[in-house]
Design a protein around this motif. Structure first.
Motif, PDB file in Angstrom:
ATOM      1  N   PHE A  33      61.269   3.335 -27.424  1.00 21.87           N
ATOM      2  CA  PHE A  33      60.681   4.573 -26.907  1.00 21.87           C
ATOM      3  C   PHE A  33      60.438   5.555 -28.047  1.00 21.87           C
ATOM      4  CE2 PHE A  33      61.188   8.956 -25.542  1.00 21.87           C
ATOM      5  CZ  PHE A  33      60.176   9.055 -24.605  1.00 21.87           C
ATOM      6  N   GLU A  34      61.441   5.695 -28.920  1.00 23.02           N
ATOM      7  CA  GLU A  34      61.321   6.652 -30.022  1.00 23.02           C
ATOM      8  C   GLU A  34      60.145   6.273 -30.922  1.00 23.02           C
ATOM      9  OE1 GLU A  34      64.778   8.537 -32.319  1.00 23.02           O
ATOM     10  OE2 GLU A  34      64.064   6.975 -33.702  1.00 23.02           O
ATOM     11  N   ARG A  35      60.036   4.997 -31.246  1.00 18.77           N
ATOM     12  CA  ARG A  35      58.938   4.558 -32.113  1.00 18.77           C
ATOM     13  C   ARG A  35      57.579   4.868 -31.473  1.00 18.77           C
ATOM     14  NH1 ARG A  35      55.367   0.544 -33.468  1.00 18.77           N
ATOM     15  NH2 ARG A  35      55.405  -0.141 -35.656  1.00 18.77           N
ATOM     16  N   GLY A  36      57.428   4.516 -30.181  1.00 20.14           N
ATOM     17  CA  GLY A  36      56.165   4.760 -29.501  1.00 20.14           C
ATOM     18  C   GLY A  36      55.845   6.238 -29.395  1.00 20.14           C
ATOM     19  N   TYR A  37      56.873   7.066 -29.127  1.00 17.54           N
ATOM     20  CA  TYR A  37      56.637   8.501 -28.963  1.00 17.54           C
ATOM     21  C   TYR A  37      56.251   9.154 -30.288  1.00 17.54           C
ATOM     22  CZ  TYR A  37      57.198  13.222 -27.168  1.00 17.54           C
ATOM     23  OH  TYR A  37      56.962  14.518 -26.788  1.00 17.54           O
ATOM     24  N   ILE A  38      56.945   8.766 -31.370  1.00 18.28           N
ATOM     25  CA  ILE A  38      56.603   9.308 -32.690  1.00 18.28           C
ATOM     26  C   ILE A  38      55.178   8.909 -33.068  1.00 18.28           C
ATOM     27  CG2 ILE A  38      57.100   9.131 -35.162  1.00 18.28           C
ATOM     28  CD1 ILE A  38      60.080   8.971 -34.441  1.00 18.28           C
ATOM     29  N   ALA A  39      54.820   7.631 -32.812  1.00 17.91           N
ATOM     30  CA  ALA A  39      53.468   7.175 -33.142  1.00 17.91           C
ATOM     31  C   ALA A  39      52.427   7.962 -32.367  1.00 17.91           C
ATOM     32  CB  ALA A  39      53.336   5.682 -32.850  1.00 17.91           C
ATOM     33  N   MET A  40      52.704   8.263 -31.082  1.00 17.95           N
ATOM     34  CA  MET A  40      51.752   9.014 -30.269  1.00 17.95           C
ATOM     35  C   MET A  40      51.573  10.428 -30.810  1.00 17.95           C
ATOM     36  SD  MET A  40      51.991  10.089 -26.250  1.00 17.95           S
ATOM     37  CE  MET A  40      53.285  11.288 -26.634  1.00 17.95           C
ATOM     38  N   VAL A  41      52.684  11.101 -31.162  1.00 19.44           N
ATOM     39  CA  VAL A  41      52.604  12.471 -31.672  1.00 19.44           C
ATOM     40  C   VAL A  41      51.844  12.500 -32.993  1.00 19.44           C
ATOM     41  CG1 VAL A  41      53.946  14.428 -32.531  1.00 19.44           C
ATOM     42  CG2 VAL A  41      54.665  13.235 -30.454  1.00 19.44           C
ATOM     43  N   LEU A  42      52.083  11.516 -33.851  1.00 19.07           N
ATOM     44  CA  LEU A  42      51.354  11.450 -35.113  1.00 19.07           C
ATOM     45  C   LEU A  42      49.850  11.313 -34.884  1.00 19.07           C
ATOM     46  CD1 LEU A  42      53.728   9.262 -37.310  1.00 19.07           C
ATOM     47  CD2 LEU A  42      52.852  11.527 -37.923  1.00 19.07           C
ATOM     48  N   ARG A  43      49.476  10.501 -33.889  1.00 17.26           N
ATOM     49  CA  ARG A  43      48.048  10.370 -33.587  1.00 17.26           C
ATOM     50  C   ARG A  43      47.475  11.697 -33.120  1.00 17.26           C
ATOM     51  NH1 ARG A  43      49.522   5.419 -31.321  1.00 17.26           N
ATOM     52  NH2 ARG A  43      49.520   6.307 -29.215  1.00 17.26           N
ATOM     53  N   LEU A  44      48.230  12.408 -32.263  1.00 15.31           N
ATOM     54  CA  LEU A  44      47.765  13.701 -31.767  1.00 15.31           C
ATOM     55  C   LEU A  44      47.642  14.717 -32.890  1.00 15.31           C
ATOM     56  CD1 LEU A  44      49.801  13.963 -28.425  1.00 15.31           C
ATOM     57  CD2 LEU A  44      47.354  13.494 -28.679  1.00 15.31           C
ATOM     58  N   CYS A  45      48.468  14.562 -33.914  1.00 19.50           N
ATOM     59  CA  CYS A  45      48.432  15.487 -35.068  1.00 19.50           C
ATOM     60  C   CYS A  45      47.563  14.946 -36.192  1.00 19.50           C
ATOM     61  CB  CYS A  45      49.849  15.740 -35.577  1.00 19.50           C
ATOM     62  SG  CYS A  45      50.897  16.624 -34.403  1.00 19.50           S
TER      63      CYS A  45
ATOM     64  N   GLU B  97      53.826  17.164 -41.260  1.00 13.29           N
ATOM     65  CA  GLU B  97      54.450  18.469 -41.077  1.00 13.29           C
ATOM     66  C   GLU B  97      54.215  18.976 -39.648  1.00 13.29           C
ATOM     67  OE1 GLU B  97      52.789  17.545 -43.687  1.00 13.29           O
ATOM     68  OE2 GLU B  97      54.341  17.630 -45.245  1.00 13.29           O
ATOM     69  N   ARG B  98      52.973  18.868 -39.179  1.00 12.79           N
ATOM     70  CA  ARG B  98      52.688  19.297 -37.809  1.00 12.79           C
ATOM     71  C   ARG B  98      53.425  18.436 -36.799  1.00 12.79           C
ATOM     72  NH1 ARG B  98      46.533  18.797 -37.265  1.00 12.79           N
ATOM     73  NH2 ARG B  98      47.071  19.081 -35.068  1.00 12.79           N
ATOM     74  N   ALA B  99      53.494  17.129 -37.055  1.00 11.68           N
ATOM     75  CA  ALA B  99      54.196  16.225 -36.132  1.00 11.68           C
ATOM     76  C   ALA B  99      55.676  16.570 -36.063  1.00 11.68           C
ATOM     77  CB  ALA B  99      53.993  14.781 -36.570  1.00 11.68           C
ATOM     78  N   ALA B 100      56.272  16.888 -37.221  1.00 13.67           N
ATOM     79  CA  ALA B 100      57.691  17.244 -37.235  1.00 13.67           C
ATOM     80  C   ALA B 100      57.949  18.499 -36.412  1.00 13.67           C
ATOM     81  CB  ALA B 100      58.178  17.444 -38.680  1.00 13.67           C
ATOM     82  N   ARG B 101      57.047  19.491 -36.532  1.00 18.08           N
ATOM     83  CA  ARG B 101      57.196  20.701 -35.731  1.00 18.08           C
ATOM     84  C   ARG B 101      57.093  20.393 -34.240  1.00 18.08           C
ATOM     85  NH1 ARG B 101      53.916  23.017 -39.823  1.00 18.08           N
ATOM     86  NH2 ARG B 101      52.086  22.996 -38.444  1.00 18.08           N
ATOM     87  N   GLU B 102      56.124  19.554 -33.879  1.00 18.99           N
ATOM     88  CA  GLU B 102      55.968  19.191 -32.469  1.00 18.99           C
ATOM     89  C   GLU B 102      57.203  18.451 -31.949  1.00 18.99           C
ATOM     90  OE1 GLU B 102      53.577  19.831 -30.276  1.00 18.99           O
ATOM     91  OE2 GLU B 102      52.394  21.011 -31.691  1.00 18.99           O
ATOM     92  N   LEU B 103      57.807  17.629 -32.788  1.00 23.04           N
ATOM     93  CA  LEU B 103      58.971  16.842 -32.381  1.00 23.04           C
ATOM     94  C   LEU B 103      60.272  17.646 -32.443  1.00 23.04           C
ATOM     95  CD1 LEU B 103      58.035  13.527 -34.241  1.00 23.04           C
ATOM     96  CD2 LEU B 103      58.194  13.802 -31.755  1.00 23.04           C
ATOM     97  N   GLY B 104      60.234  18.804 -33.089  1.00 23.55           N
ATOM     98  CA  GLY B 104      61.447  19.625 -33.199  1.00 23.55           C
ATOM     99  C   GLY B 104      62.436  19.102 -34.210  1.00 23.55           C
ATOM    100  N   ILE B 105      61.950  18.409 -35.240  1.00 22.78           N
ATOM    101  CA  ILE B 105      62.827  17.890 -36.296  1.00 22.78           C
ATOM    102  C   ILE B 105      62.234  18.277 -37.642  1.00 22.78           C
ATOM    103  CG2 ILE B 105      63.696  15.951 -34.919  1.00 22.78           C
ATOM    104  CD1 ILE B 105      61.684  14.140 -36.273  1.00 22.78           C
TER     105      ILE B 105
ATOM    106  N   TYR C 214      60.478  11.632 -41.816  1.00 24.95           N
ATOM    107  CA  TYR C 214      60.215  10.609 -42.818  1.00 24.95           C
ATOM    108  C   TYR C 214      61.200   9.449 -42.690  1.00 24.95           C
ATOM    109  CZ  TYR C 214      59.413   8.337 -47.289  1.00 24.95           C
ATOM    110  OH  TYR C 214      59.152   7.400 -48.256  1.00 24.95           O
ATOM    111  N   ARG C 215      62.480   9.766 -42.453  1.00 24.51           N
ATOM    112  CA  ARG C 215      63.494   8.710 -42.294  1.00 24.51           C
ATOM    113  C   ARG C 215      63.203   7.868 -41.048  1.00 24.51           C
ATOM    114  NH1 ARG C 215      66.956  12.910 -43.978  1.00 24.51           N
ATOM    115  NH2 ARG C 215      67.599  13.338 -41.831  1.00 24.51           N
ATOM    116  N   ARG C 216      62.788   8.547 -39.968  1.00 23.54           N
ATOM    117  CA  ARG C 216      62.476   7.802 -38.741  1.00 23.54           C
ATOM    118  C   ARG C 216      61.244   6.898 -38.955  1.00 23.54           C
ATOM    119  NH1 ARG C 216      65.178  10.379 -34.374  1.00 23.54           N
ATOM    120  NH2 ARG C 216      67.162  11.031 -35.310  1.00 23.54           N
ATOM    121  N   LEU C 217      60.269   7.392 -39.718  1.00 22.15           N
ATOM    122  CA  LEU C 217      59.099   6.567 -40.003  1.00 22.15           C
ATOM    123  C   LEU C 217      59.486   5.323 -40.794  1.00 22.15           C
ATOM    124  CD1 LEU C 217      56.464   9.308 -40.998  1.00 22.15           C
ATOM    125  CD2 LEU C 217      56.576   8.023 -38.853  1.00 22.15           C
ATOM    126  N   GLU C 218      60.388   5.515 -41.766  1.00 20.25           N
ATOM    127  CA  GLU C 218      60.865   4.371 -42.547  1.00 20.25           C
ATOM    128  C   GLU C 218      61.635   3.402 -41.673  1.00 20.25           C
ATOM    129  OE1 GLU C 218      60.720   3.505 -45.957  1.00 20.25           O
ATOM    130  OE2 GLU C 218      59.033   4.900 -45.913  1.00 20.25           O
TER     131      GLU C 218
END
Length: 453
Positions: free
Chosen positions: A402-414, A419-427, A433-437
């Motif tokens: 779920f986390e992988r899919g949600y992060i990928a979706m937010v990145l696409r939206l951004c 930086e914008r994705a991190a703000r949207e995710l609240g991290i 960057y660590r989660r992406l790795e």
């Protein structure tokens, strides 16, 4: 090939008979009419390659004969013959569909040459149309996937049906691919003639007979020109009647007569016209039960049930799913190829598919839009499909997916901006960057977008 058919319309017998004899000596099949009314009746009863008509006729004149003839068949060759030279009548004749204008006394060799040219032009138009249909059919006919024993049996029935001109009845649940099987029968039988579809669900009951059997001009309000109907327009091709159980009782009777006699009577006409089309019908209902409950004509059921192809639902043939998935992805590909992970394929094979192949196609279309790197995985599938593989996932695996899919979706939206994705995710960006790795998500950072906004 049958001789081209010509209609000669001339009220003066001394002019008509020599022309008819000459054209017959040229090898044509020739009918004659002594008035516009006789011509109109002949045009309703038969198809012609060329009409030769005098301008001045008792009753309906030659120009009106041309109008009515071209309304029935826009590709018809037309010659207007008259002893009265008139620029106005010549222009009007050419405007409404005549191909040439000749003066009496006729030079028969000149008429013969013009008739031959018109027939040659008509044959070229018909051949070009046939070749276009054949090419289009080759591009459009889906491959019939027959990996399972059940579908191999369906393929065997397709081969039997293709070798015959008898009516075919295809039954199966909604979405199993009844039209695909009908097209496969048509293609295996040659496929260079038209394949025309009557979607009864989309046709008002009052219009079904005119759609199938055609109509004459003036047969009903709004009938400003004649129309052949599907059974005539198909030639020696196929008319596919989808959901034949929805056919009104009167239309059932008319279809039965057409199948038994090889003729149809267009609405508003007193004459039956021959047809050569093959009829393939499909239904999701048990027609035998409908016959018993008097909701479907028994005689039409027995006539259609000469060759019957029953398509099993997708849940009963999971062996077909992997090849079906490949075929559907190939057929709907838009540029880059898409593949399916092993776990996603397991989920697809375990799902019950109440909507059958149609549901599978929709699921794959959705998943292809969601996947990033051309690989459909479980997280790209709808929950009711993905849950078929749920027992193989631990709670942590499910959370990670779920986390992988949600992060990928937010990145696409951004638009890939971390930086914008991190703000949207609240991290923080570092945590992102660590989660992406961790999730092996590759994305080009577009942080400069913010600095220029």
């Amino acid at each position: 090939m049958d001789a081209a058919r010509i209609l000669v319309v001339e009220d003066e017998r001394a002019q008509r008979d020599p022309l008819v004899r000459y054209l017959k000596r040229c090898g044509y099949a020739v009918d004659a009419a002594a008035s516009g009314e006789e011509a109109d009746s002949a045009l309703s009863a038969a198809r012609y390659s060329v009409v030769i008509t005098d301008l001045r006729l008792p009753g309906i004149d030659g120009l009106e004969v041309i109008r009515r003839a071209v309304a029935r068949d826009p590709d018809l060759g037309v010659l207007l013959i008259t002893a009265y030279a008139s620029v106005d009548s010549a222009i009007e004749a050419l405007r409404i569909g005549a191909h040439d204008y000749l003066l009496k006394p006729l030079l028969l060799d000149d008429v013969g040459r013009k008739v031959a040219n018109l027939i040659r032009q008509r044959e070229l138009v018909a051949e070009n149309a046939r070749l276009r249909r054949a090419l289009s059919a080759q591009q459009r006919v889906p491959r019939l996937v027959a990996e399972s024993a059940a579908m191999r049996e369906v393929q065997a029935w397709v081969d039997r049906a293709a070798a015959s001109r008898a009516p075919v009845l295809i039954d199966g649940e909604t979405g199993v691919g009844k039209e695909v099987v009908a097209r496969a029968i048509h293609a295996a039988g040659g496929g260079d003639e038209p394949f025309l579809v009557a979607q009864l669900a989309t046709i008002p009951d009052a219009m079904i007979e005119s759609e199938l059997f055609g109509y004459e001009r003036g047969a009903f309000t709004g009938a400003t020109r004649s129309r052949d109907g599907l059974l005539r327009s198909a030639g020696r091709g196929t008319v596919f009647i989808d959901e034949i159980a929805d056919l009104p009782d009167a239309a059932q009777g008319a279809l039965l007569r057409a199948l038994e006699s090889g003729e149809v009577k267009p609405l508003g006409s007193d004459h039956a016209v021959p047809i050569e089309a093959r009829v393939i019908a499909a239904t999701r209902h048990d027609l035998g039960e409908l016959v018993e409950s008097r909701k479907f004509r028994a005689d039409l059921y027995y006539r259609m049930n000469v060759l019957r192809v029953s398509i099993p639902p997708l849940r009963e043939r999971p062996d077909d799913i992997p090849l079906l998935v490949q075929e559907l992805l190939r057929r709907d590909a838009r540029g880059s190829a898409t593949t399916v992970s092993a776990e996603a394929m397991r989920a697809l094979c375990r799902h019950r598919w109440p909507g059958n192949v149609r549901e599978l196609r929709n699921v794959l279309e959705r998943a292809r839009m969601l996947c990033d790197e051309g690989v459909i995985d479980v997280e790209h599938l709808p929950p009711d499909v993905a849950e078929a593989s749920a027992p193989r996932l631990t709670l942590q695996d499910a959370i990670d997916r779920f986390e992988r899919g949600y992060i990928a979706m937010v990145l696409r939206l951004c638009d890939g901006n971390r930086e914008r994705a991190a703000r949207e995710l609240g991290i923080s960006p570092a945590t992102l960057y660590r989660r992406l790795e961790r999730h092996s998500l590759k994305t080009e950072n577009r942080a400069t977008d913010d600095s220029h906004s």
